[in-house]
Enzyme design. Sequence first.
Site, mmCIF file in Angstrom:
data_model
loop_
_atom_site.group_PDB
_atom_site.id
_atom_site.type_symbol
_atom_site.label_atom_id
_atom_site.label_comp_id
_atom_site.label_asym_id
_atom_site.label_seq_id
_atom_site.Cartn_x
_atom_site.Cartn_y
_atom_site.Cartn_z
ATOM 1 N N GLN A 1 0.833 -1.205 0.000
ATOM 2 C CA GLN A 1 0.000 0.000 0.000
ATOM 3 C C GLN A 1 0.865 1.252 0.000
ATOM 4 O O GLN A 1 0.537 2.251 -0.640
ATOM 5 C CB GLN A 1 -0.944 -0.006 1.210
ATOM 6 C CG GLN A 1 -2.043 1.023 1.143
ATOM 7 C CD GLN A 1 -3.085 0.717 0.082
ATOM 8 O OE1 GLN A 1 -3.293 -0.430 -0.294
ATOM 9 N NE2 GLN A 1 -3.747 1.744 -0.411
ATOM 10 N N SER B 1 -5.837 1.206 4.976
ATOM 11 C CA SER B 1 -6.555 0.553 3.889
ATOM 12 C C SER B 1 -7.371 -0.652 4.344
ATOM 13 O O SER B 1 -6.868 -1.523 5.068
ATOM 14 C CB SER B 1 -5.555 0.091 2.819
ATOM 15 O OG SER B 1 -6.202 -0.663 1.821
ATOM 16 N N GLU C 1 -15.815 4.516 -5.539
ATOM 17 C CA GLU C 1 -15.130 3.352 -6.103
ATOM 18 C C GLU C 1 -16.165 2.236 -6.271
ATOM 19 O O GLU C 1 -16.339 1.401 -5.379
ATOM 20 C CB GLU C 1 -13.981 2.886 -5.197
ATOM 21 C CG GLU C 1 -12.832 3.860 -5.128
ATOM 22 C CD GLU C 1 -11.626 3.298 -4.380
ATOM 23 O OE1 GLU C 1 -11.664 2.135 -3.906
ATOM 24 O OE2 GLU C 1 -10.633 4.037 -4.268
#
Length: 190
Positions: A77, A102, A161
Amino acid sequence: KKEYEDMLLLNIGQNTSLPDITYIPKNLTEISSSLSTKRGICLIKKTADNFENMIKQAKEDGYTIKASSGFRSYEYQKTLFSNAIKDDEENAVISIAKPGYSEHQLGTAIDLTGSSINYDSAVSIFDKTPEDTWLKNNAYLYGFIQSYPYDKENITGYKSEPWHYRYVGIEKAKEITNSKQTITEFLKNE
């Protein structure tokens, strides 16, 4: 090698990190390459099992959906975030989770794609595809919720998203869907 409590319902996001950036969930399992766009995509076992059931049902209903991303380590990440900052610093923070922040690091988040867009990964054109519509209507039945829905950026802190789903368990997914809240809102009140 550390042991942690179940983090399935950790309210992680723009302002909430994992309690330990080295966290790697136990019971990570690689999903079948027939259900993914590449080898090596892992999820915790419970998430992987429910994902497989969901994808089988989608296929029976005439939709081919595959995973393009699953578990991501802190280091992975960090690389994604650093590259995003270099490309577009202003949008990076609302487009890519900071390392340690995340949902992917939980092993319960998955990025999805479909045959109608030739399995392009993490692209806005996934929105309103047949696969996207199927997921919006059915994913919660398998314990998955879209983490960053359209028009909720002010709540989630991230751009929409449509491809990003998180496993929260079937009962919690039904509760979240019925409440019309985001995962962030729901878990804040949990």
